[in-house]
Design a protein around this motif. Structure first.
Motif, PDB file in Angstrom:
ATOM      1  N   UNK A  65      -6.915  28.882  14.837  1.00  0.00           N
ATOM      2  CA  UNK A  65      -6.510  28.228  13.522  1.00  0.00           C
ATOM      3  C   UNK A  65      -6.617  26.484  13.822  1.00  0.00           C
ATOM      4  N   UNK A  66      -7.282  25.878  12.789  1.00  0.00           N
ATOM      5  CA  UNK A  66      -7.109  24.400  12.532  1.00  0.00           C
ATOM      6  C   UNK A  66      -6.608  23.944  11.685  1.00  0.00           C
ATOM      7  N   UNK A  79       0.756  -1.330  -0.051  1.00  0.00           N
ATOM      8  CA  UNK A  79      -0.213   0.075   0.159  1.00  0.00           C
ATOM      9  C   UNK A  79       0.964   1.319  -0.051  1.00  0.00           C
ATOM     10  N   UNK A  80       0.221   2.415  -0.447  1.00  0.00           N
ATOM     11  CA  UNK A  80       1.038   3.691  -0.341  1.00  0.00           C
ATOM     12  C   UNK A  80       0.240   4.582   0.474  1.00  0.00           C
ATOM     13  N   UNK A  81       0.744   5.469   1.110  1.00  0.00           N
ATOM     14  CA  UNK A  81       0.177   6.309   2.057  1.00  0.00           C
ATOM     15  C   UNK A  81      -0.369   7.583   1.416  1.00  0.00           C
ATOM     16  N   UNK A  82      -1.694   8.120   1.387  1.00  0.00           N
ATOM     17  CA  UNK A  82      -1.895   9.439   0.847  1.00  0.00           C
ATOM     18  C   UNK A  82      -2.193  10.541   2.065  1.00  0.00           C
ATOM     19  N   UNK A  83      -1.841  11.481   1.925  1.00  0.00           N
ATOM     20  CA  UNK A  83      -1.931  12.498   2.986  1.00  0.00           C
ATOM     21  C   UNK A  83      -2.702  13.708   2.325  1.00  0.00           C
ATOM     22  N   UNK A  84      -3.593  14.284   3.182  1.00  0.00           N
ATOM     23  CA  UNK A  84      -4.369  15.296   2.735  1.00  0.00           C
ATOM     24  C   UNK A  84      -4.697  16.134   3.905  1.00  0.00           C
ATOM     25  N   UNK A  85      -4.743  17.421   3.520  1.00  0.00           N
ATOM     26  CA  UNK A  85      -4.620  18.613   4.400  1.00  0.00           C
ATOM     27  C   UNK A  85      -5.931  19.458   4.431  1.00  0.00           C
ATOM     28  N   UNK A  86      -6.519  19.712   5.667  1.00  0.00           N
ATOM     29  CA  UNK A  86      -7.658  20.873   5.744  1.00  0.00           C
ATOM     30  C   UNK A  86      -7.077  21.736   6.788  1.00  0.00           C
ATOM     31  N   UNK A  87      -7.220  23.087   6.275  1.00  0.00           N
ATOM     32  CA  UNK A  87      -6.923  24.421   7.156  1.00  0.00           C
ATOM     33  C   UNK A  87      -7.866  25.282   7.190  1.00  0.00           C
ATOM     34  N   UNK A  88      -8.279  25.641   8.211  1.00  0.00           N
ATOM     35  CA  UNK A  88      -9.280  26.639   8.400  1.00  0.00           C
ATOM     36  C   UNK A  88      -8.746  27.628   9.570  1.00  0.00           C
TER      37      UNK A  88
END
Ligand code: ADP
Ligand code: MG
Length: 316
Positions: free
Chosen positions: A129-130, A40-49
């Motif tokens: 900030x989150x 498997x590969x690891x995917x990384x996604x970011x949410x910034x508010x």
């Protein structure tokens, strides 16, 4: 009693989250250790508010927690990864128990539905900030990317378009909605559902895929740029809810479903010979997607009205 960083973490984040057997080391240590299955590969996604930019002091804290994670998950969806873990970096002016309680509920409710474990983060004082980093897993060779389309492919979008955008226009006073309409549109803006299941369903079927958090035109542009192609959409095929159709004229016409931000759906392309497989799989899973146009050789994005005239999506 003033909350210390330690109590904030303990009370609102450390104990309240789902455990997963693939978390070797979670909250409490310097770094998390996660077990990645073979192949498997690891995917990384970011949410910034950031407060003032993406939400206001009046925004329900549940929705701030929900949206930060939902944005990160929608990025995993765009590469067809299955969500597994996430981290939370939080800057707080002063820890407010009511705000933190509701914020962590919003996060927890969405995380629970996808069996996501919170595995670490950092907490400090500063302007509100989150930042959420979500990690997901995808078998090698099965991820989706912005690249992978060619002329003749069909362009699709998941779900519906433009309701979050309509809520934004109502907040800015650009359109007037009735109370029930406002509630429905606000819900879509405050509790957007990331297209995680749709992303997974597209493995092995879609050519290219992209998220559309900044609007359909922007998401599709990343696909078009990646392969140096163009697309022609039919405005009449855009999947817009009845509530938006009722207000479309006053809200600025087709520009809303084409460019309004906030929908956590996916746009993707599929070769014509795979169209039946795609539609069959989505129907079987109870998911919705709509065919909205075709990839062509001429670079750029066109969107035609029924009479054949082009809607320039960037024109006000
Ligand atoms: P440090 O002094 O090393 O920054 P912290 O007290 O900030 O230690 O963090 C202790 C543990 O809590 C670490 O494992 C960290 O990953 C985790 N943590 C800190 N803030 C959060 C948060 N907002 N959400 C989840 N875990 C957090
Ligand atoms: Mg710290």
């Amino acid at each position: 009693m003033a909350l210390t960083e330690f109590t904030v973490i303990q009370r609102y984040f450390a104990r309240a989250h789902a455990a997963r057997p693939d978390v070797v080391l979670g909250i409490g240590d310097d770094a998390a250790l996660l077990r990645v299955p073979e192949g498997h590969e690891v995917a990384i996604g970011v949410g910034l508010l950031a407060e003032g930019q993406h939400f206001t002091p009046e925004s329900p804290p549940e929705s701030v927690g929900h949206r930060a994670l939902a944005i990160a998950l929608s990025r995993l969806a765009a590469v067809a990864a299955e969500p597994a873990w996430y981290t939370l970096a939080l800057t707080l002016p002063s820890p407010d128990p009511d705000w933190l309680g509701a914020f962590s509920r919003g996060l927890r409710e969405l995380a629970g539905r996808y069996h996501l474990a919170l595995v670490g983060g950092d907490t400090t004082r500063g302007p509100l900030q989150v930042v959420v980093h979500a990690q997901g897993l995808v078998p090698q060779g099965q991820s989706l990317q912005a690249r992978g389309t060619r002329p003749g492919d069909l362009v699709y979008v998941t779900g519906e378009l433009g309701l979050a955008g309509l809520a934004l226009l109502a907040r800015q006073g650009e359109v007037r909605l009735g109370a029930c309409e406002r509630q429905a549109a606000d819900y879509r803006l405050e509790r957007p559902e990331p297209a995680v299941r749709a992303g997974l369903a597209l493995r092995g079927i879609a050519g290219a895929a992209a998220g559309i958090p900044d609007g359909l035109a922007a998401g599709l542009a990343t696909i078009l740029r990646a392969d140096g192609v163009g697309a022609t959409l039919q405005a009449g095929l855009l999947p817009i809810p009845a509530l938006l159709s009722d207000h479309l004229e006053r809200a600025g016409g087709w520009v809303v479903p084409l460019t309004a931000p906030g929908d956590l759906e996916l746009c993707f392309t599929v070769a014509p010979e795979r169209q039946a497989v795609l539609e069959g799989r989505f129907a079987e899973l109870g998911l919705s997607c709509a065919w909205i146009g075709t990839i062509d050789r001429v670079p750029g994005l066109r969107c035609l009205r029924e009479d054949g005239t082009d809607i320039a999506p960037t024109d006000p």
